[in-house]
Design an enzyme around this catalytic site. Sequence first.
Site, mmCIF file in Angstrom:
data_model
loop_
_atom_site.group_PDB
_atom_site.id
_atom_site.type_symbol
_atom_site.label_atom_id
_atom_site.label_comp_id
_atom_site.label_asym_id
_atom_site.label_seq_id
_atom_site.Cartn_x
_atom_site.Cartn_y
_atom_site.Cartn_z
ATOM 1 N N GLU A 55 -6.890 4.575 8.004
ATOM 2 C CA GLU A 55 -6.763 5.917 7.487
ATOM 3 C C GLU A 55 -7.795 6.599 7.071
ATOM 4 O O GLU A 55 -8.316 7.769 7.213
ATOM 5 C CB GLU A 55 -5.515 6.217 6.704
ATOM 6 C CG GLU A 55 -4.215 5.981 7.618
ATOM 7 C CD GLU A 55 -2.970 5.473 6.806
ATOM 8 O OE1 GLU A 55 -2.916 5.515 5.327
ATOM 9 O OE2 GLU A 55 -2.086 4.983 7.253
ATOM 10 N N GLY B 68 2.417 2.446 10.750
ATOM 11 C CA GLY B 68 3.244 3.327 10.591
ATOM 12 C C GLY B 68 4.105 4.056 11.780
ATOM 13 O O GLY B 68 4.648 4.903 11.951
ATOM 14 N N LYS C 275 0.215 4.210 -0.290
ATOM 15 C CA LYS C 275 -0.437 5.562 0.077
ATOM 16 C C LYS C 275 -0.254 6.627 -0.750
ATOM 17 O O LYS C 275 -0.006 6.558 -1.614
ATOM 18 C CB LYS C 275 -0.063 5.702 1.618
ATOM 19 C CG LYS C 275 -0.126 4.376 2.596
ATOM 20 C CD LYS C 275 0.022 4.502 3.894
ATOM 21 C CE LYS C 275 -0.001 3.134 4.472
ATOM 22 N NZ LYS C 275 -0.175 3.381 6.067
ATOM 23 N N HIS D 23 -9.724 0.880 5.056
ATOM 24 C CA HIS D 23 -8.192 1.183 5.783
ATOM 25 C C HIS D 23 -8.482 2.322 6.976
ATOM 26 O O HIS D 23 -9.329 3.215 6.699
ATOM 27 C CB HIS D 23 -7.189 1.808 4.669
ATOM 28 C CG HIS D 23 -5.976 1.795 5.208
ATOM 29 N ND1 HIS D 23 -5.510 2.766 5.969
ATOM 30 C CD2 HIS D 23 -4.833 0.882 4.934
ATOM 31 C CE1 HIS D 23 -4.343 2.768 6.284
ATOM 32 N NE2 HIS D 23 -3.901 1.502 5.773
ATOM 33 N N ASN E 8 0.782 -1.211 -0.046
ATOM 34 C CA ASN E 8 0.182 -0.125 -0.056
ATOM 35 C C ASN E 8 0.930 1.083 0.100
ATOM 36 O O ASN E 8 1.353 1.772 0.923
ATOM 37 C CB ASN E 8 -0.905 -0.060 1.282
ATOM 38 C CG ASN E 8 -1.885 1.286 1.425
ATOM 39 O OD1 ASN E 8 -1.903 2.120 0.644
ATOM 40 N ND2 ASN E 8 -2.184 1.308 2.649
ATOM 41 N N SER F 134 3.411 -1.955 10.299
ATOM 42 C CA SER F 134 5.123 -1.900 10.725
ATOM 43 C C SER F 134 5.415 -3.218 10.320
ATOM 44 O O SER F 134 6.332 -3.761 11.055
ATOM 45 C CB SER F 134 5.301 -1.729 12.093
ATOM 46 O OG SER F 134 4.644 -0.333 12.265
ATOM 47 N N GLU G 229 -5.110 -5.121 10.733
ATOM 48 C CA GLU G 229 -4.126 -4.102 10.741
ATOM 49 C C GLU G 229 -4.741 -3.275 12.171
ATOM 50 O O GLU G 229 -5.480 -2.295 12.037
ATOM 51 C CB GLU G 229 -4.372 -3.042 9.795
ATOM 52 C CG GLU G 229 -4.194 -3.566 8.245
ATOM 53 C CD GLU G 229 -3.781 -2.682 7.373
ATOM 54 O OE1 GLU G 229 -2.283 -2.819 6.681
ATOM 55 O OE2 GLU G 229 -4.306 -1.681 6.993
HETATM 56 P P1 PGA Z 1 2.646 0.135 7.868
HETATM 57 O O1 PGA Z 1 1.307 0.404 7.134
HETATM 58 O O2 PGA Z 1 3.381 -1.048 7.037
HETATM 59 O O3 PGA Z 1 3.512 1.380 7.091
HETATM 60 O O4 PGA Z 1 2.577 0.321 9.025
HETATM 61 C C1 PGA Z 1 0.251 -0.603 6.713
HETATM 62 C C2 PGA Z 1 -0.903 -0.156 6.210
HETATM 63 O O5 PGA Z 1 -1.440 1.128 6.541
HETATM 64 O O6 PGA Z 1 -1.466 -0.752 5.327
#
Ligand code: PGA
Length: 253
Positions: free
Chosen positions: A99, A176, A11, A97, A9, A215, A170
């Site tokens: 976010e 992140g 982003k 997601h 992903n 992460s 997640e």
């Molecule tokens: P990350 O993001 O690996 O940077 O923690 C995962 C995601 O948001 O799908």
Amino acid sequence: MRKCIIAGNWKMNGTKESVRNLLSSIKEGAKSFKNSNLQFVVFPPHVFLDETERQLSGTDISWGAQNFSHHKNGAYTGEISISMLQEFHCRYVLVGHSERRILYGENDDLIASKFVAASDAGLIPILCVGETLDERQSGITNQVINRQLVSVLKVVSSLDVFRNAVIAYEPVWAIGTGMNATKEQAADVHAYIRNQFANYDASIAENLQILYGGSLKPDNASDLLAMEDIDGGLIGGASLKADDFLKIAEKRT
Ligand code: PGA
């Protein structure tokens, strides 16, 4: 046997040039996984779907969109429809997601509508679920996951749509932050999710791919991806470097 999915992903990151380079490095590196039980998927920003299609057509790597509208077309400024994504041969879409849930106020009902729209159109939705740190600390992780799943389950025409859908667990506190869930924490939630489906249909539960995200990095991937109910990863930060992305995949094989 469930196929492992290694999904990136991206982003809101990248430039024309960096995306071109990232795609060609992933394409090159993925060749050594040719006969493995592994599916690579990338989720570039919409504006790079054209380049993505150009580079990945004819390879075993799939691509998809990070976001889309549940409306078919019309006066929805700034939105992207599913049929537009299909013109670029997207196979997957992310839905729910954290976010989108937290920063853009997407609630369970909207997410359920998006899931249905994607699934009706023949795309494979990756439904993201996960608890916040507060929710985990209050001991309500499973309740939160269940609420997020049920909001979709109650609107789908049949549970069979999950034969062509993926779940990503997640934990919000792991996204992140550099703080991944332990393999035990992740495995518990993955098993919980699979059990929820098993209550309805054993074969759907058995075949459902459930990814871990939060992460995920080359140095924690071996532990997490070795767990029985973890069928791959949804990777943010580490998917922006082809080397790290491919190294995570190696840990599974
Ligand atoms: P990350 O993001 O690996 O940077 O923690 C995962 C995601 O948001 O799908």
